[in-house]
Write an enzyme that holds these catalytic residues in place. Structure first.
Site, PDB file in Angstrom:
ATOM      1  N   GLY A 157       1.196  -0.644  -0.265  1.00 20.20           N
ATOM      2  CA  GLY A 157       0.567  -0.184  -0.702  1.00 20.20           C
ATOM      3  C   GLY A 157       0.809   1.206  -0.287  1.00 20.20           C
ATOM      4  N   ARG A 158       0.157   2.568   0.269  1.00 18.87           N
ATOM      5  CA  ARG A 158       0.942   3.622   0.399  1.00 18.87           C
ATOM      6  C   ARG A 158       2.077   4.057   1.100  1.00 18.87           C
ATOM      7  NH1 ARG A 158      -4.544   5.045   0.217  1.00 18.87           N
ATOM      8  NH2 ARG A 158      -4.528   4.779   2.111  1.00 18.87           N
ATOM      9  N   ILE A 159       2.047   3.751   2.232  1.00 20.04           N
ATOM     10  CA  ILE A 159       3.070   3.556   3.532  1.00 20.04           C
ATOM     11  C   ILE A 159       4.096   2.456   2.988  1.00 20.04           C
ATOM     12  CG2 ILE A 159       3.971   3.483   5.597  1.00 20.04           C
ATOM     13  CD1 ILE A 159       1.017   4.612   6.285  1.00 20.04           C
ATOM     14  N   ARG A 179      -1.337  -8.803  -1.229  1.00 16.43           N
ATOM     15  CA  ARG A 179      -2.603 -10.219  -1.658  1.00 16.43           C
ATOM     16  C   ARG A 179      -2.154  -9.944  -3.340  1.00 16.43           C
ATOM     17  NH1 ARG A 179      -7.605  -7.523   1.365  1.00 16.43           N
ATOM     18  NH2 ARG A 179      -6.714  -5.809   0.085  1.00 16.43           N
ATOM     19  N   GLU A 268      -0.842  -2.852  23.706  1.00 14.31           N
ATOM     20  CA  GLU A 268      -0.700  -1.266  23.950  1.00 14.31           C
ATOM     21  C   GLU A 268      -1.568  -0.613  25.067  1.00 14.31           C
ATOM     22  OE1 GLU A 268      -0.411   1.132  20.418  1.00 14.31           O
ATOM     23  OE2 GLU A 268       0.613  -0.793  19.346  1.00 14.31           O
ATOM     24  N   HIS A 286       4.206   3.830  19.444  1.00 12.12           N
ATOM     25  CA  HIS A 286       3.969   4.517  18.800  1.00 12.12           C
ATOM     26  C   HIS A 286       3.785   5.574  18.141  1.00 12.12           C
ATOM     27  CE1 HIS A 286      -0.534   2.225  16.814  1.00 12.12           C
ATOM     28  NE2 HIS A 286      -0.128   3.281  16.313  1.00 12.12           N
ATOM     29  N   ILE A 287       4.726   5.946  17.724  1.00 10.73           N
ATOM     30  CA  ILE A 287       4.541   7.641  16.996  1.00 10.73           C
ATOM     31  C   ILE A 287       4.904   7.108  15.434  1.00 10.73           C
ATOM     32  CG2 ILE A 287       5.317   8.393  19.672  1.00 10.73           C
ATOM     33  CD1 ILE A 287       8.924   7.348  18.491  1.00 10.73           C
ATOM     34  N   GLY A 288       4.910   6.253  14.919  1.00 12.40           N
ATOM     35  CA  GLY A 288       5.025   6.415  13.804  1.00 12.40           C
ATOM     36  C   GLY A 288       4.225   7.574  12.564  1.00 12.40           C
TER      37      GLY A 288
HETATM   38  C1  GLV Z   1      -1.200   5.448  13.213  1.00 10.35           C
HETATM   39  O1  GLV Z   1      -1.518   4.152  13.835  1.00 10.35           O
HETATM   40  C2  GLV Z   1      -2.480   5.854  12.472  1.00 10.35           C
HETATM   41  O2  GLV Z   1      -3.353   4.982  12.308  1.00 10.35           O
HETATM   42  O3  GLV Z   1      -2.610   6.564  12.090  1.00 10.35           O
END
Ligand code: GLV
Length: 321
Positions: A157-159, A179, A268, A286-288
């Site tokens: 996907g995009r990321i 997929r 979490e 969780h700081i993506g």
């Molecule tokens: C972060 O985890 C998000 O889903 O934006």
């Protein structure tokens, strides 16, 4: 519209976002420095036209019922929306939206930060410098090479694509799984489609970029970790439950893989206790997407979706079950 819509906000967003929100609706926000409790959530959503929620708010049938039939939208502040029962929302005619695109760079960058930190033992070195001293020597704190190695990207996907594209500067060979093959991914990144097992066997770094769904729950478990090379590193910036964290802790402890860089966890905010004692894991909370601009832009997307819903228009970032 002579009546402004009435919105519940489960947690304060950056100030420019709250100001924008105030221009388009009346809202009540949880102002505590913690997530809304279940009771606060059930009470807060009652009678609202829309709800602005976060990825750690569980939005299930009970919350949707508490909101009531006039509610048009649950706008999630985040690209992942596994916290929301979208099919229950759809049954009630309630829209659900997310915040795609604006966080691709930040999240992909974070995956790279973890990859480097894990491969080159950055957090371990930092801990050492704070607690003592060192004597430079030829085999001290040796890490893994990155340039020219094989990168396995799970999820096209995009990321995942953004992350893979950034590997070009390091001359890496890219494998990806998903997929189905993605011509777009291949043109942009030069990556080659591979079955997950092949990707796990052949990659030096495996980075996860899939949404959490029933199909991806524990996608990486004991068997999959067993396919990885003892020299390889796992990176997860997607969702914790994509990895069986107990199996991962065992693999890291037994050093059947070299290391892991984790930004997300199964339960979490608590990582699997075994992980904390291990030097070959780097963990972040969780700081993506946590950069000033990204978190603000995510907020503006949420406001745009709420504005549309309050005007009775389908919001631009609608997601479906
Ligand atoms: C972060 O985890 C998000 O889903 O934006």
């Amino acid at each position: 519209m002579n009546r402004k819509g009435n919105v519940y906000v489960t947690r304060l967003l950056p100030r420019p976002v709250m100001e924008k929100l105030g221009e388009i609706c009346d809202f009540e926000a949880n102002t505590e420095p913690r997530p809304a409790t279940r009771e606060e959530l059930l009470r807060g959503v009652r009678g609202r036209d829309a709800v602005l929620c976060l990825l750690n708010d569980r939005i299930d049938a009970a919350v949707l019922d508490a909101a009531g039939p006039q509610c048009r939208l649950f706008a999630n502040y985040g690209v992942g929306y596994n916290n929301i029962d979208v099919s229950e929302a759809q049954k009630r005619g309630i829209w659900v939206t997310n915040t795609p695109d604006v966080l691709d760079d930040a999240t992909a960058d974070m995956a790279w930060a973890l990859l480097f930190a894990t491969a080159r033992r950055v957090a371990e070195g930092d801990r050492l410098m704070r607690s003592g001293t060192f004597s430079w020597q030829p085999e001290f704190m040796l890490g893994a090479d990155i340039t020219g190695r094989t990168l396995g990207v799970v999820g096209a996907g995009r990321i995942g694509r953004n992350f893979a594209l950034k590997s070009r500067g390091f001359g890496m060979k890219v494998l990806y799984s998903g997929r189905r093959p993605s011509p777009e991914f291949e043109v942009e990144t030069g990556g080659r489609f591979a079955a997950l097992d092949e990707l796990l066997r052949d990659s030096d770094f495996v980075s996860l970029h899939v949404p959490l769904t029933p199909e991806t729950h524990h996608l990486i478990g004991e068997r999959e970790l067993g396919l990885m090379k003892p020299s390889s590193i796992l990176i997860n910036t997607s969702r914790g439950p994509v990895v069986d964290e107990k199996a991962l802790a065992r693999a890291l402890e037994a050093r059947t893989i070299r290391g892991a860089g984790l930004d997300v966890f199964e339960n979490e905010p608590n990582p699997e206790p075994g992980l904390k004692a291990l030097d070959n894991v780097v963990m972040t909370p969780h700081i993506g997407s946590a950069t000033v601009d990204t978190r603000t832009n995510m907020g503006f997307i949420v406001v745009r979706n709420i504005a549309a819903a309050l005007e009775g228009r389908e919001p631009p970032n609608l997601v479906r079950a």
